[in-house]
Design a protein around this motif. Structure first.
Motif, PDB file in Angstrom:
ATOM      1  N   LEU A 149       1.036  -1.252   0.141  1.00 21.98           N
ATOM      2  CA  LEU A 149      -0.004   0.006  -0.027  1.00 21.98           C
ATOM      3  C   LEU A 149       0.863   1.092  -0.081  1.00 21.98           C
ATOM      4  O   LEU A 149       1.653   1.391   0.851  1.00 21.98           O
ATOM      5  CB  LEU A 149      -0.994   0.030   1.354  1.00 21.98           C
ATOM      6  CG  LEU A 149      -1.826   1.053   1.451  1.00 21.98           C
ATOM      7  CD1 LEU A 149      -3.101   1.236   0.293  1.00 21.98           C
ATOM      8  CD2 LEU A 149      -2.519   1.302   2.850  1.00 21.98           C
ATOM      9  N   PHE A 150       0.603   2.070  -0.881  1.00 23.53           N
ATOM     10  CA  PHE A 150       1.696   3.350  -1.021  1.00 23.53           C
ATOM     11  C   PHE A 150       3.032   2.874  -1.435  1.00 23.53           C
ATOM     12  O   PHE A 150       3.997   3.477  -0.993  1.00 23.53           O
ATOM     13  CB  PHE A 150       1.544   4.268   0.025  1.00 23.53           C
ATOM     14  CG  PHE A 150       0.458   4.880   0.350  1.00 23.53           C
ATOM     15  CD1 PHE A 150      -0.317   5.435  -0.790  1.00 23.53           C
ATOM     16  CD2 PHE A 150      -0.351   4.832   1.537  1.00 23.53           C
ATOM     17  CE1 PHE A 150      -1.687   6.110  -0.476  1.00 23.53           C
ATOM     18  CE2 PHE A 150      -1.579   5.412   1.738  1.00 23.53           C
ATOM     19  CZ  PHE A 150      -2.375   5.966   0.842  1.00 23.53           C
ATOM     20  N   GLY A 151       3.212   1.574  -1.846  1.00 19.72           N
ATOM     21  CA  GLY A 151       4.625   1.150  -2.196  1.00 19.72           C
ATOM     22  C   GLY A 151       5.337   0.616  -0.990  1.00 19.72           C
ATOM     23  O   GLY A 151       6.442   0.369  -0.939  1.00 19.72           O
ATOM     24  N   ALA A 152       4.549   0.396   0.138  1.00 26.82           N
ATOM     25  CA  ALA A 152       5.119  -0.307   1.400  1.00 26.82           C
ATOM     26  C   ALA A 152       4.333  -0.983   1.934  1.00 26.82           C
ATOM     27  O   ALA A 152       3.236  -1.545   1.322  1.00 26.82           O
ATOM     28  CB  ALA A 152       5.236   0.876   2.210  1.00 26.82           C
ATOM     29  N   ASP A 153       4.676  -1.901   2.895  1.00 24.51           N
ATOM     30  CA  ASP A 153       4.055  -2.950   3.636  1.00 24.51           C
ATOM     31  C   ASP A 153       2.727  -2.544   3.932  1.00 24.51           C
ATOM     32  O   ASP A 153       2.656  -1.577   4.630  1.00 24.51           O
ATOM     33  CB  ASP A 153       4.828  -3.636   4.680  1.00 24.51           C
ATOM     34  CG  ASP A 153       4.340  -4.822   5.179  1.00 24.51           C
ATOM     35  OD1 ASP A 153       3.593  -5.624   4.437  1.00 24.51           O
ATOM     36  OD2 ASP A 153       4.503  -5.381   6.231  1.00 24.51           O
ATOM     37  N   ARG A 154       1.688  -3.213   3.762  1.00 25.30           N
ATOM     38  CA  ARG A 154       0.407  -2.790   3.879  1.00 25.30           C
ATOM     39  C   ARG A 154       0.143  -2.585   5.318  1.00 25.30           C
ATOM     40  O   ARG A 154      -0.426  -1.549   5.779  1.00 25.30           O
ATOM     41  CB  ARG A 154      -0.853  -3.554   3.211  1.00 25.30           C
ATOM     42  CG  ARG A 154      -2.158  -3.399   3.366  1.00 25.30           C
ATOM     43  CD  ARG A 154      -2.879  -4.179   2.987  1.00 25.30           C
ATOM     44  NE  ARG A 154      -2.720  -5.345   3.293  1.00 25.30           N
ATOM     45  CZ  ARG A 154      -3.660  -6.133   4.033  1.00 25.30           C
ATOM     46  NH1 ARG A 154      -4.892  -5.442   4.338  1.00 25.30           N
ATOM     47  NH2 ARG A 154      -3.628  -7.366   4.490  1.00 25.30           N
TER      48      ARG A 154
END
Length: 99
Positions: A23-28
């Motif tokens: 999510l947003f390029g990082a771990d959700r």
């Protein structure tokens, strides 16, 4: 010999099933957890300074999480598994031995 390769069955692997959940390029989970912490900070203190501080903290943490996910998207799970390991395993260990 050419007929052996012709009889092989091919199955598609869908990208949604093999890609990490980001999510947003990082771990959700970590993004949602830091967002929740920032929202709690904002609504508990209820000042403009807390709102700005909460937004800044969340943006900085999400940027750090994106850098972490760019290096390895599964880094959180690998680290969680790593800390569950013992520092030393005995060579004579059995499933029935108590430590």
């Amino acid at each position: 010999m050419a007929e052996v390769g012709a009889n092989l069955r091919r199955n598609r692997i869908h990208r949604a099933l093999s890609r990490p959940n980001l999510l947003f390029g990082a771990d959700r989970e970590l993004v949602l957890l830091t967002g929740l912490a920032a929202v709690i900070l904002i609504f508990v203190v209820l000042t403009w300074y807390a709102a700005i501080l909460g937004a800044v903290i969340w943006i900085v943490v999400v940027a750090a999480l994106r850098m972490m996910a760019k290096a390895d998207p599964m880094m959180r799970r690998v680290y969680a598994r790593h800390i569950s390991y013992r520092p030393c395993y005995r060579a004579t260990a059995t499933p029935w031995r108590r430590y």
